[in-house]
Motif scaffolding. Sequence first.
Motif, PDB file in Angstrom:
ATOM      1  N   PRO A 374     -25.346  84.498  38.182  1.00  0.00           N
ATOM      2  CA  PRO A 374     -24.960  84.442  39.604  1.00  0.00           C
ATOM      3  C   PRO A 374     -24.550  83.045  40.068  1.00  0.00           C
ATOM      4  O   PRO A 374     -23.660  82.909  40.914  1.00  0.00           O
ATOM      5  N   ILE A 375     -25.208  82.006  39.515  1.00  0.00           N
ATOM      6  CA  ILE A 375     -24.834  80.635  39.903  1.00  0.00           C
ATOM      7  C   ILE A 375     -23.402  80.339  39.481  1.00  0.00           C
ATOM      8  O   ILE A 375     -22.616  79.740  40.239  1.00  0.00           O
ATOM      9  N   LEU A 376     -23.044  80.763  38.262  1.00  0.00           N
ATOM     10  CA  LEU A 376     -21.678  80.549  37.790  1.00  0.00           C
ATOM     11  C   LEU A 376     -20.676  81.317  38.647  1.00  0.00           C
ATOM     12  O   LEU A 376     -19.564  80.830  38.907  1.00  0.00           O
ATOM     13  N   ILE A 377     -21.047  82.517  39.063  1.00  0.00           N
ATOM     14  CA  ILE A 377     -20.154  83.306  39.921  1.00  0.00           C
ATOM     15  C   ILE A 377     -19.923  82.596  41.249  1.00  0.00           C
ATOM     16  O   ILE A 377     -18.791  82.539  41.761  1.00  0.00           O
ATOM     17  N   VAL A 378     -20.983  82.014  41.821  1.00  0.00           N
ATOM     18  CA  VAL A 378     -20.855  81.271  43.080  1.00  0.00           C
ATOM     19  C   VAL A 378     -19.936  80.064  42.895  1.00  0.00           C
ATOM     20  O   VAL A 378     -19.059  79.788  43.734  1.00  0.00           O
ATOM     21  N   VAL A 379     -20.129  79.323  41.779  1.00  0.00           N
ATOM     22  CA  VAL A 379     -19.274  78.149  41.510  1.00  0.00           C
ATOM     23  C   VAL A 379     -17.831  78.569  41.318  1.00  0.00           C
ATOM     24  O   VAL A 379     -16.898  77.928  41.848  1.00  0.00           O
ATOM     25  N   LEU A 380     -17.612  79.656  40.573  1.00  0.00           N
ATOM     26  CA  LEU A 380     -16.264  80.161  40.341  1.00  0.00           C
ATOM     27  C   LEU A 380     -15.619  80.575  41.664  1.00  0.00           C
ATOM     28  O   LEU A 380     -14.441  80.271  41.924  1.00  0.00           O
ATOM     29  N   ALA A 381     -16.396  81.253  42.522  1.00  0.00           N
ATOM     30  CA  ALA A 381     -15.876  81.669  43.824  1.00  0.00           C
ATOM     31  C   ALA A 381     -15.518  80.461  44.679  1.00  0.00           C
ATOM     32  O   ALA A 381     -14.507  80.475  45.408  1.00  0.00           O
ATOM     33  N   ALA A 382     -16.323  79.397  44.592  1.00  0.00           N
ATOM     34  CA  ALA A 382     -16.055  78.188  45.380  1.00  0.00           C
ATOM     35  C   ALA A 382     -14.753  77.525  44.936  1.00  0.00           C
ATOM     36  O   ALA A 382     -13.933  77.103  45.775  1.00  0.00           O
ATOM     37  N   VAL A 383     -14.531  77.437  43.612  1.00  0.00           N
ATOM     38  CA  VAL A 383     -13.302  76.820  43.101  1.00  0.00           C
ATOM     39  C   VAL A 383     -12.076  77.657  43.487  1.00  0.00           C
ATOM     40  O   VAL A 383     -11.065  77.130  43.963  1.00  0.00           O
ATOM     41  N   VAL A 384     -12.186  78.979  43.270  1.00  0.00           N
ATOM     42  CA  VAL A 384     -11.072  79.869  43.618  1.00  0.00           C
ATOM     43  C   VAL A 384     -10.804  79.827  45.121  1.00  0.00           C
ATOM     44  O   VAL A 384      -9.646  79.772  45.568  1.00  0.00           O
ATOM     45  N   GLY A 385     -11.888  79.814  45.917  1.00  0.00           N
ATOM     46  CA  GLY A 385     -11.739  79.766  47.365  1.00  0.00           C
ATOM     47  C   GLY A 385     -11.076  78.478  47.834  1.00  0.00           C
ATOM     48  O   GLY A 385     -10.233  78.496  48.747  1.00  0.00           O
ATOM     49  N   PHE A 386     -11.453  77.359  47.180  1.00  0.00           N
ATOM     50  CA  PHE A 386     -10.845  76.069  47.566  1.00  0.00           C
ATOM     51  C   PHE A 386      -9.334  76.093  47.337  1.00  0.00           C
ATOM     52  O   PHE A 386      -8.558  75.699  48.221  1.00  0.00           O
ATOM     53  N   PHE A 387      -8.906  76.535  46.165  1.00  0.00           N
ATOM     54  CA  PHE A 387      -7.467  76.556  45.877  1.00  0.00           C
ATOM     55  C   PHE A 387      -6.749  77.610  46.712  1.00  0.00           C
ATOM     56  O   PHE A 387      -5.583  77.418  47.084  1.00  0.00           O
ATOM     57  N   ALA A 388      -7.435  78.709  47.005  1.00  0.00           N
ATOM     58  CA  ALA A 388      -6.817  79.729  47.857  1.00  0.00           C
ATOM     59  C   ALA A 388      -6.558  79.166  49.247  1.00  0.00           C
ATOM     60  O   ALA A 388      -5.466  79.358  49.826  1.00  0.00           O
ATOM     61  N   LEU A 389      -7.543  78.450  49.808  1.00  0.00           N
ATOM     62  CA  LEU A 389      -7.354  77.828  51.117  1.00  0.00           C
ATOM     63  C   LEU A 389      -6.278  76.748  51.069  1.00  0.00           C
ATOM     64  O   LEU A 389      -5.452  76.624  51.987  1.00  0.00           O
ATOM     65  N   ALA A 390      -6.287  75.933  49.983  1.00  0.00           N
ATOM     66  CA  ALA A 390      -5.319  74.835  49.873  1.00  0.00           C
ATOM     67  C   ALA A 390      -3.890  75.352  49.806  1.00  0.00           C
ATOM     68  O   ALA A 390      -2.955  74.665  50.258  1.00  0.00           O
ATOM     69  N   ILE A 391      -3.683  76.546  49.249  1.00  0.00           N
ATOM     70  CA  ILE A 391      -2.325  77.075  49.078  1.00  0.00           C
ATOM     71  C   ILE A 391      -1.953  78.039  50.203  1.00  0.00           C
ATOM     72  O   ILE A 391      -0.872  77.930  50.805  1.00  0.00           O
ATOM     73  N   PHE A 392      -2.840  78.959  50.544  1.00  0.00           N
ATOM     74  CA  PHE A 392      -2.448  80.041  51.450  1.00  0.00           C
ATOM     75  C   PHE A 392      -2.527  79.676  52.926  1.00  0.00           C
ATOM     76  O   PHE A 392      -1.824  80.273  53.739  1.00  0.00           O
ATOM     77  N   MET A 393      -3.359  78.697  53.294  1.00  0.00           N
ATOM     78  CA  MET A 393      -3.370  78.276  54.698  1.00  0.00           C
ATOM     79  C   MET A 393      -2.023  77.675  55.115  1.00  0.00           C
ATOM     80  O   MET A 393      -1.453  78.070  56.142  1.00  0.00           O
ATOM     81  N   PRO A 394      -1.452  76.730  54.353  1.00  0.00           N
ATOM     82  CA  PRO A 394      -0.125  76.242  54.731  1.00  0.00           C
ATOM     83  C   PRO A 394       0.959  77.305  54.583  1.00  0.00           C
ATOM     84  O   PRO A 394       1.940  77.316  55.352  1.00  0.00           O
ATOM     85  N   MET A 395       0.803  78.196  53.582  1.00  0.00           N
ATOM     86  CA  MET A 395       1.772  79.278  53.425  1.00  0.00           C
ATOM     87  C   MET A 395       1.784  80.178  54.659  1.00  0.00           C
ATOM     88  O   MET A 395       2.844  80.653  55.093  1.00  0.00           O
ATOM     89  N   TRP A 396       0.613  80.411  55.210  1.00  0.00           N
ATOM     90  CA  TRP A 396       0.516  81.230  56.425  1.00  0.00           C
ATOM     91  C   TRP A 396       1.218  80.537  57.593  1.00  0.00           C
ATOM     92  O   TRP A 396       1.964  81.165  58.354  1.00  0.00           O
TER      93      TRP A 396
END
Length: 405
Positions: A374-396
């Motif tokens: 579960p800790i790895l899943i949380v870390v993976l979600a945090a990394v994916v979430g960071f890049f998703a925000l970095a790319i999709f917020m300006p795209m929006w």
Amino acid sequence: MPTYVYTALNEHGVNMQGAIDADSPETARALLLSRGYVPMKVKAQGAGLELGALGDILNPVKPKELILFTKQFRTLFQAGIPITQLLQVLQNQTESKKLKRVAADMAQAIVGGSTLYDAFKAHPRVFSELYCSMMRAGEASGALGDVMERLVYLLEHEHKIRSDIASAMRYPKMVVGALVIAFFVLLNMVIPKFVMIFSAAKLDLPLPTKIAIAMHHGINNYWPLLLAGLAALTVAYKWWLRTEPGRYWRDSLLLRVPIIGPVLQKSVMARFAAIFSIMQSSGVTVLDALDVLTNTIGNAAIAREFRRIQDKLKEGRGIADPLKSARFFTPLVINMVAIGEESGSLDAMLRDVARHYDEEVEYAVAGMAEAIGPILIVVLAAVVGFFALAIFMPMWDLTKMVGKH
């Protein structure tokens, strides 16, 4: 007292090798001469880096090879085969090139008059201090066969614990490695392409995107400095870990880390109980056993506690009372040692403790593997979430800008 490895000729002119404790190389040569040996070469143990030593470091003997070697040695010894012939048989049977060379050197040393303990001690990169101490106890007590039986158990016991921990950590290491690779790929190959689009549109970039861009520019523009800094920190850290304060800090910190700490503590308790019980039943004194444990327990924080216990034992106290004031020892170990000391069955009580903690380590390792997921899943979600925000917020924002036009 330093240990010196020597090559000498005995009274029959036979070349022999071994190890000897002395204050200086000159004292070592004088001791050899007093025994009737002509010293040819005397050097501090570990001094110099010969080709054979370099090979031992780069390609050490595997635990399974050492266990098999020890089992074969025990079986041949119990069959009544003389030591020199026994070592020749092992030299022919073992598949490890290093152990072949070691068996040949040991046979030559024993033919030259060396003791079995000295023959083993002359190869510290193959046989640990614990291994050599057990051989010395067996040789001195005349119960070498029984001692080797216990030694085989101990080697298999330690190999199993380490294998279980390594197996539990294999999956997390693979996930973390893949995560680090994905992070750098996204940062250096994906982010730059979107940055060009956002710059052309003159968007007001959100914080996650600014952080990603700053990291990308930092890696691209300063990668030589970053690599040099990382290399310098790695070298400094490894050098510091070679010092006693560094090892103590690392090991005491690891014992306090949630999830990992309890597993390490239980594995060290199992190792302590197994080694101590075997050395007690082999006729090794408590002080000598603690001296060996201090150098072989594999944890600097607990090794420091052993030194404190030794100091109190030298004052005439038993081992149970000093253990009560020692850190990192569990109540079960302290109570069982106290009962064993009072009843005169310390080795039997320690064997029970070792068996108990063997089972505890299995459960703890399984629990650690389940908790890390579960800790790895949380870390993976945090990394994916960071890049998703970095790319999709300006795209929006870009989509809304295009919609207005």
